[in-house]
Design a protein around this motif. Structure first.
Motif, short mmCIF file in Angstrom:
data_model
loop_
_atom_site.label_atom_id
_atom_site.label_comp_id
_atom_site.label_asym_id
_atom_site.label_seq_id
_atom_site.Cartn_x
_atom_site.Cartn_y
_atom_site.Cartn_z
N THR A 263 48.45 5.02 6.00
CA THR A 263 49.46 3.99 6.21
C THR A 263 50.79 4.35 5.55
OG1 THR A 263 48.60 2.80 4.29
CG2 THR A 263 47.77 2.16 6.47
N LYS A 264 50.82 5.47 4.85
CA LYS A 264 52.07 6.02 4.33
C LYS A 264 51.86 7.50 4.04
CE LYS A 264 51.24 4.75 -0.52
NZ LYS A 264 51.80 4.04 -1.69
N GLU A 265 52.94 8.25 3.97
CA GLU A 265 52.85 9.68 3.70
C GLU A 265 52.16 9.91 2.36
OE1 GLU A 265 55.90 13.50 3.52
OE2 GLU A 265 56.48 11.68 4.61
N LYS A 266 51.19 10.83 2.35
CA LYS A 266 50.37 11.12 1.17
C LYS A 266 49.59 9.90 0.70
CE LYS A 266 53.48 14.76 -0.46
NZ LYS A 266 54.33 15.27 -1.59
N GLY A 267 49.33 9.00 1.63
CA GLY A 267 48.55 7.82 1.30
C GLY A 267 47.10 7.98 1.71
N TRP B 177 67.68 15.46 13.82
CA TRP B 177 66.37 14.91 14.14
C TRP B 177 65.38 16.08 14.17
CZ3 TRP B 177 65.19 9.73 16.49
CH2 TRP B 177 66.19 8.81 16.22
N TYR B 178 64.94 16.49 15.38
CA TYR B 178 64.01 17.62 15.47
C TYR B 178 64.68 18.92 15.91
CZ TYR B 178 59.77 14.99 14.40
OH TYR B 178 58.78 14.26 13.77
N GLY B 179 65.98 18.89 16.09
CA GLY B 179 66.76 20.11 16.30
C GLY B 179 66.32 20.99 17.46
N GLY B 180 65.96 20.36 18.59
CA GLY B 180 65.63 21.14 19.79
C GLY B 180 64.18 21.58 19.89
N ARG B 181 63.33 21.17 18.96
CA ARG B 181 61.93 21.62 18.98
C ARG B 181 61.10 20.91 20.04
NH1 ARG B 181 57.50 21.29 13.97
NH2 ARG B 181 55.76 22.19 15.18
N ILE B 182 61.50 19.71 20.45
CA ILE B 182 60.68 18.89 21.33
C ILE B 182 60.88 19.30 22.79
CG2 ILE B 182 60.03 16.53 21.89
CD1 ILE B 182 59.78 17.43 18.89
N GLY C 28 54.23 15.44 13.62
CA GLY C 28 55.46 14.82 13.14
C GLY C 28 55.86 15.45 11.83
N TYR C 29 57.10 15.23 11.45
CA TYR C 29 57.58 15.72 10.17
C TYR C 29 57.41 14.60 9.15
CZ TYR C 29 60.65 17.73 6.60
OH TYR C 29 61.14 18.25 5.44
N GLY C 30 56.37 14.73 8.31
CA GLY C 30 56.04 13.65 7.40
C GLY C 30 55.55 12.43 8.16
N CYS C 31 55.59 11.28 7.49
CA CYS C 31 55.18 10.02 8.11
C CYS C 31 56.20 8.94 7.76
CB CYS C 31 53.81 9.58 7.62
SG CYS C 31 52.47 10.75 7.93
N GLY C 32 56.74 8.30 8.77
CA GLY C 32 57.66 7.19 8.54
C GLY C 32 59.02 7.61 8.01
N ARG C 33 59.44 8.83 8.30
CA ARG C 33 60.76 9.28 7.83
C ARG C 33 61.83 8.95 8.87
NH1 ARG C 33 60.03 15.18 4.85
NH2 ARG C 33 58.15 14.66 3.64
N PRO C 34 62.99 8.55 8.42
CA PRO C 34 64.09 8.27 9.36
C PRO C 34 64.42 9.50 10.21
CG PRO C 34 64.63 7.43 7.18
CD PRO C 34 63.38 8.26 7.02
N ARG C 35 64.71 9.27 11.49
CA ARG C 35 65.09 10.31 12.45
C ARG C 35 63.99 11.35 12.69
NH1 ARG C 35 69.18 9.79 8.99
NH2 ARG C 35 68.76 11.84 8.05
N HIS C 36 62.78 11.06 12.25
CA HIS C 36 61.65 11.95 12.52
C HIS C 36 60.44 11.14 12.98
CE1 HIS C 36 64.14 14.71 10.09
NE2 HIS C 36 63.58 15.64 10.84
N PRO C 37 60.54 10.56 14.18
CA PRO C 37 59.44 9.75 14.71
C PRO C 37 58.24 10.64 15.07
CG PRO C 37 61.08 10.12 16.40
CD PRO C 37 61.66 10.67 15.13
N GLY C 38 57.13 10.00 15.39
CA GLY C 38 55.95 10.73 15.80
C GLY C 38 56.17 11.44 17.13
N ILE C 39 55.52 12.60 17.27
CA ILE C 39 55.60 13.37 18.52
C ILE C 39 54.25 13.28 19.22
CG2 ILE C 39 56.18 15.57 19.57
CD1 ILE C 39 58.47 14.21 18.01
#
Length: 316
Positions: free
Chosen positions: A186-190, A214-219, A263-274
């Motif tokens: 429910t949270k990063e490293k949780g 955000w993801y810089g062209g990776r998606i 995803g990059y981490g969990c719940g980080r701004p500008r890095h939503p789930g992929i």
């Protein structure tokens, strides 16, 4: 006058009765299509851990499954989520199988709400085969798709239902509500939650998700972004393979739009789930569901041939 049967006929009838009980009964395709994407227990009603989510009510997501791996001394441990797409097929993420591809070590738990406290609706199935997309890339997560085939099919009921599979041309409108579910952190490293979590998410345009901060062209086009720009709602570790589903009000059904991937981490701004863009893999999914049906039909034919051989020799 009663009809009398010889030993060969009696043996044949007995074997047919055994075959009827032993072989899995597959519902006709029309019935499967009619039942998909509905929630008999709760209907549409739901609220907005999955990061930023809350407890789902029992039966809210009847296609959600838990993929569990056996560990010596610990028993079966939840590893990933998955989606029931037929009465013997579960769709998940390919990266969920990185620990092992040995189906004998896996089980699928269906109709599950609490990971530990199973209810009368909970069904457990062993896994017969695991199929991973041949072009899955472990570095980029491209084609992060896999299918688990169950040893024995399940019967659909109010708590166990398949989710609808979208066509490649499906259009998710902005006002269609979309959700993610899982038992992940429910949270990063949780830590994960024992009760299934649900959260409503926004589908984020690919162009925005690929911006440099955000993801810089990776998606790629085979992926999609979902969550929130601020990071308040997201999937996390343990949610992988689970469904991203949207409700289509015009037909009153839920469709599988995505498969939780990375995803990059969990719940980080500008890095939503992929998520894997599920409609792009409809042909692959259909092919492997049909392959399972063909295998079952071959086994049926082989069993009938064995029966005929036995009856023939009994009659000699």
């Amino acid at each position: 006058m009663r009809q009398r049967f010889g030993p060969a006929a009696v043996a044949f009838l007995s074997l047919l009765a055994f075959l009827r009980e032993a072989l899995p009964q597959t519902p006709p395709a029309k019935k499967l299509a009619d039942e998909c994407g509905t929630r008999p227990v709760v209907g549409l009603k739901t609220g907005p851990r999955i990061v930023g989510g809350h407890d789902a009510v029992p039966g809210a997501w009847p296609w959600q499954v838990s993929l569990q791996l056996y560990e010596i001394g610990l028993g079966y441990i939840h590893i990933c989520g998955g989606s029931l797409v037929s009465n013997s097929s579960v769709l998940t993420a390919a990266h969920c199988t990185r620990a092992t591809m040995n189906p004998a070590l896996w089980r699928v738990v269906i109709g599950l709400h609490h990971l530990v406290k199973h209810s009368s609706h909970t069904v457990k199935r062993r896994v017969k085969t695991i199929m991973v997309h041949s072009n899955y890339d472990t570095n980029t997560y491209e084609n992060d798709v896999a299918m688990f085939q169950l040893i024995r099919s399940v019967k659909f009921n109010d708590y166990i239902q398949p989710i609808c599979l979208p066509d490649t041309a499906v259009l998710v409108k902005a006002d269609y509500p979309c959700f993610i579910t899982g038992w992940g952190h429910t949270k990063e490293k949780g830590r994960g939650k024992l009760v299934l979590q649900e959260a409503q998410v926004d589908i984020i345009p690919l162009s925005l998700c690929n911006e440099y901060n955000w993801y810089g062209g990776r998606i790629t086009w085979n992926m999609l972004c979902a969550g929130s720009a601020t990071g308040h709602v997201d999937s996390c570790q343990g949610d992988s393979g689970g469904p991203l589903m949207c409700y289509f009000p015009n037909i009153s059904r839920f469709y599988l739009i995505g498969i939780t991937s990375f995803g990059y981490g969990c719940g980080r701004p500008r890095h939503p789930g992929i998520y894997v863009r599920a409609p792009n893999y409809r042909k692959w999914i259909d092919k492997h569901i049909r392959a399972e049906s063909t295998t079952m039909n071959f086994h049926c034919l082989l069993t009938l041939l064995i029966i005929c051989w036995i009856v023939f020799h009994i009659g000699l």
